[in-house]
Motif scaffolding. Structure first.
Motif, short mmCIF file in Angstrom:
data_model
loop_
_atom_site.label_atom_id
_atom_site.label_comp_id
_atom_site.label_asym_id
_atom_site.label_seq_id
_atom_site.Cartn_x
_atom_site.Cartn_y
_atom_site.Cartn_z
N CYS A 183 4.12 5.48 -10.25
CA CYS A 183 4.11 6.43 -9.15
C CYS A 183 4.79 7.74 -9.58
O CYS A 183 5.81 7.72 -10.27
CB CYS A 183 4.84 5.82 -7.95
N LEU A 234 3.66 6.75 -0.73
CA LEU A 234 2.77 7.84 -1.16
C LEU A 234 1.38 7.26 -1.38
O LEU A 234 1.24 6.15 -1.89
CB LEU A 234 3.28 8.45 -2.48
N HIS A 238 7.68 4.05 -1.21
CA HIS A 238 7.86 5.00 -0.12
C HIS A 238 6.53 5.43 0.49
O HIS A 238 6.46 6.43 1.19
CB HIS A 238 8.64 6.23 -0.59
S1 FES Z 1 8.25 5.40 -5.98
FE1 FES Z 1 6.27 5.48 -5.17
S2 FES Z 1 6.51 6.33 -3.24
FE2 FES Z 1 8.51 6.37 -4.05
#
Ligand code: FES
Ligand SMILES: [Fe+2]
Length: 348
Positions: free
Chosen positions: A47, A71, A69
């Motif tokens: 990510c 995304l 989180h």
């Molecule tokens: S590490 Fe992927 S949304 Fe925060």
């Protein structure tokens, strides 16, 4: 160091679905999934936010949502949603890789995407050709990919490693061997004339007397080995092309480096007799699988031994001719790729 500007087999078609699949390829973490209409997609498995592997996430429609989180990334690897935030930084994106589904495998291009031409995918049509029975499979191997290539280019090992299935001493002691090399290809041809059939051939081919047996190994870089193998009752004229009353098989191998010391080993066995009989396909497959697990035990022990003393010298023998030629091709292609990369950097 790996060759990058090539199509590699990344997964079997059934491994890639609506649940993200994480896999390390040429040392790069990659996540695979399918869109709602079935198209395979590959992203860098990291990510852009805090580097959690995206393979821990889930699909929301055609978007991949990070587990941490939330995304969300679209099919082009661009972040299109950050929960609780309107502005999306332009750097919030992950690398994508060209992928193509063919021959029941999902192929990935690891090099410059501008060069990713699907026409360059190595032909493995036997895996989905109605004129052949076939079953593909996958093995994870704790060994460098070139140890697998060496193994398949020198089939004298069948007499020792696979004596209960596909090997016998006739392979070593009564074989006429020819090694041919072109610019990007090695072919090792071995004929064993008027000799007893090995145990597997007796089981599936029902031979009662001596046979004429062939093994024609076709190597294409980086690590594709297509073996044309079979036997006919002796004297039917197989060396002149009259393959009658016998059995013919293709042993198909695509090795994809995972790291320098581990590999993804995609393989399949196709047969040209009793092609519509799944029991025969399974019987052939199980015999070859038994042999392949014997090979995996060899590669992994070799790799452990090499890691204990990487600089210990090795002795070459005549049977290594095919493997040595293949390594020369890979070394040259590697130098070419590095020279190409260096000239691009110089021009920038
Ligand atoms: S590490 Fe992927 S949304 Fe925060
Ligand atoms: Fe083997």
């Amino acid at each position: 160091m790996f060759l990058r500007n090539y199509w590699y087999v990344a997964a079997t078609d059934s491994e890639v679905g609506r649940k993200p699949l994480g896999r390390l390829i040429l040392g790069e973490p990659i996540v695979f999934f399918r869109t709602e209409d079935g198209k395979p997609v590959a992203f860098e498995d990291r990510c852009a936010h805090r580097h959690l592997p995206l393979s821990m996430g889930k699909l929301v429609g055609d978007r991949l949502q990070c587990h941490y989180h939330g995304l969300q990334y679209d099919q082009a690897g661009k972040c299109v949603r950050i929960p609780g935030q309107d502005q999306i930084p332009p750097t919030a994106r992950v690398k994508t890789y060209p992928v193509v589904e063919r021959y029941h495998w999902v192929w990935i291009w690891m090099g410059d995407p501008a060069l990713a031409d699907p026409a360059k995918i190595t032909d493995f049509h036997w895996l989905d050709d109605p004129n052949w029975g076939a079953k593909p499979s996958y093995l994870h191997v704790d060994a460098n990919w070139q140890l697998v290539v060496d193994n398949l280019l020198d089939l004298t090992h069948l007499a020792f490693v696979h004596e209960t299935t596909i090997g016998n001493m006739a392979l070593v002691e009564h074989a006429a061997v020819k090694v041919q090399r072109t610019h990007d290809n090695v072919v090792v041809t071995r004929w064993i004339i008027d000799q007893p059939a090995p145990p597997t051939f007796v089981k599936v081919g029902k031979f009662t007397g001596n046979v004429d047996r062939w093994q024609i190994i076709d190597y294409t870089p980086p690590a594709f080995l297509r073996l044309d193998v079979g036997a006919t009752p002796t004297g039917t004229g197989a060396p002149e092309g009259r393959r009658i009353n016998g059995i013919g098989m293709r042993n198909l191998n695509a090795i994809t480096p995972e790291t320098e010391t581990t590999s993804h080993y995609f393989w399949g066995q196709a047969h040209d007799f009793d092609v519509k009989n799944p029991e025969m396909t399974e019987r052939v497959f199980q015999q070859i699988k038994t042999a392949f697990l014997e090979d995996v035990a060899v590669f992994t022990a070799q790799q452990r031994s090499i890691l204990q003393r990487p600089d210990a010298p090795q002795v070459d023998i005549n049977a290594d001719a095919g493997g040595i030629q293949a390594r020369r091709i890979v070394d040259r292609l590697r130098r070419d790729e590095q020279a190409g990369a260096a000239s691009v950097v110089a021009a920038e």
